[in-house]
Enzyme design. Structure first.
Site, PDB file in Angstrom:
ATOM      1  N   CYS A  62      25.246 -32.046  -2.730  1.00 29.08           N
ATOM      2  CA  CYS A  62      26.577 -32.296  -2.181  1.00 29.08           C
ATOM      3  C   CYS A  62      26.882 -33.759  -1.928  1.00 29.08           C
ATOM      4  O   CYS A  62      28.035 -34.137  -1.836  1.00 29.08           O
ATOM      5  CB  CYS A  62      26.771 -31.515  -0.890  1.00 29.08           C
ATOM      6  SG  CYS A  62      25.809 -32.170   0.484  1.00 29.08           S
ATOM      7  N   CYS A  85      31.694 -22.398  -3.019  1.00 27.64           N
ATOM      8  CA  CYS A  85      30.721 -23.010  -3.939  1.00 27.64           C
ATOM      9  C   CYS A  85      29.357 -22.333  -3.865  1.00 27.64           C
ATOM     10  O   CYS A  85      28.356 -22.922  -4.278  1.00 27.64           O
ATOM     11  CB  CYS A  85      30.583 -24.495  -3.623  1.00 27.64           C
ATOM     12  SG  CYS A  85      32.143 -25.392  -3.716  1.00 27.64           S
ATOM     13  N   CYS A  93      35.674 -33.365  -2.411  1.00 26.04           N
ATOM     14  CA  CYS A  93      35.690 -32.388  -1.323  1.00 26.04           C
ATOM     15  C   CYS A  93      34.435 -32.533  -0.466  1.00 26.04           C
ATOM     16  O   CYS A  93      34.517 -32.589   0.770  1.00 26.04           O
ATOM     17  CB  CYS A  93      35.797 -30.980  -1.907  1.00 26.04           C
ATOM     18  SG  CYS A  93      35.972 -29.685  -0.672  1.00 26.04           S
ATOM     19  N   CYS A  98      28.971 -23.710   1.453  1.00 25.72           N
ATOM     20  CA  CYS A  98      30.361 -23.299   1.643  1.00 25.72           C
ATOM     21  C   CYS A  98      30.666 -22.082   0.775  1.00 25.72           C
ATOM     22  O   CYS A  98      30.155 -21.952  -0.346  1.00 25.72           O
ATOM     23  CB  CYS A  98      31.285 -24.433   1.235  1.00 25.72           C
ATOM     24  SG  CYS A  98      31.125 -25.935   2.227  1.00 25.72           S
TER      25      CYS A  98
HETATM   26 FE1  SF4 Z   1      33.940 -28.569  -0.680  1.00 26.18          FE
HETATM   27 FE2  SF4 Z   1      32.337 -26.907  -2.028  1.00 26.18          FE
HETATM   28 FE3  SF4 Z   1      31.438 -29.301  -1.160  1.00 26.18          FE
HETATM   29 FE4  SF4 Z   1      31.948 -27.320   0.570  1.00 26.18          FE
HETATM   30  S1  SF4 Z   1      30.335 -27.372  -1.046  1.00 26.18           S
HETATM   31  S2  SF4 Z   1      32.493 -29.440   0.829  1.00 26.18           S
HETATM   32  S3  SF4 Z   1      33.781 -26.361  -0.390  1.00 26.18           S
HETATM   33  S4  SF4 Z   1      33.035 -28.893  -2.729  1.00 26.18           S
END
Ligand code: SF4
Length: 248
Positions: free
Chosen positions: A230, A207, A123, A204
């Protein structure tokens, strides 16, 4: 910060020289040096998160039209989108670029927008890492808001570093939370609205959780998972499709 033996055996790169020159400099001087050396090939990347106002205010004093890359992952809090608009207007920043994931990537890999429930790395890759890779193609250097006091891999953060052929300036690497708060108070900078609700680090919404008293600043990010970054700040291996690593 000492360089390793391999680095000592050759002439230092420009990034290494700048790091040596700037390692104790004020963040604004670091920003000025970044602009002086990389001018039209420099961007700043900001999440417009809990501590972003300080670096953005400094930028407004140095070069308010510098490109500022804002990653709108599609899963940000509504408060972050409002804060991005209000702060940009207040500071007079005119170079902000809202970067979004590719429609094709979302359609093929995350059509239900629920990939974060099953594979957070995948993601983050399509919603953060790949969009930022594309946005940075035209730049030779970029500025981040990372600080050492956030812990983890950031404890060894240099003021100037090089990764994937680009130079990264980290003007706030040396600063403490106390210094950030004092600067924000001195310049009457508005706080992200979620800070008052217990979010010292904001990404986000799926998360990000509030933290408890005594927890690290980033303890609310990917809480309960063995994931702390991330994917943006770890240098990619030769031949790899993309870089993997951390928050902006
Ligand atoms: Fe996806 Fe969470 Fe990464 Fe945002 S922080 S891009 S929702 S996995």
């Amino acid at each position: 910060m000492a360089y390793d033996n391999a680095s000592a055996a050759r002439a230092p790169t420009l990034a290494e020289r700048l790091d040596a020159e700037l390692r104790d400099a004020h963040p604004i001087e670091i920003l000025k040096a970044a602009v002086a050396h990389y001018g039209g090939s420099l961007a700043l990347v900001s999440s417009f998160g809990a501590e972003s106002a300080v670096l953005l205010h400094m930028l407004s004093q140095v070069k308010p039209d510098l490109p500022v890359i804002f990653l709108d992952t599609g899963h940000l809090f509504g408060q972050t989108l409002d804060y991005r608009r209000q702060l940009a207007e207040r500071l007079g920043l005119t170079g902000i670029r809202d970067i979004r994931p590719l429609y094709q990537d979302l359609a093929t890999e995350d059509p239900q927008a629920k990939l974060w429930q099953t594979d957070t790395d995948a993601c983050c890759r399509i919603r953060k890492v790949l969009p930022l890779d594309r946005a940075l193609v035209e730049f030779d250097a970029w500025v981040t808001g990372r600080k050492r006091f956030h812990g983890g891999d950031r404890l060894r953060l240099r003021v100037v570093e090089e990764a994937d052929g680009k130079v990264k300036f980290n003007p706030l690497a040396n600063w403490t939370k106390t210094e950030l708060d004092a600067y924000a108070a001195e310049h009457d900078l508005p706080a992200h609205p979620l800070v008052a609700q217990g979010f010292p680090s904001i990404g986000c919404w799926p998360c990000t959780q509030p933290v408890e008293d005594g927890e690290d600043v980033r303890a609310g990010r990917w809480k309960g998972l063995d994931k702390t970054e991330c994917g943006i700040h770890v240098a990619r291996a030769p031949g790899a499709v993309t870089n993997m690593g951390g928050d902006i």
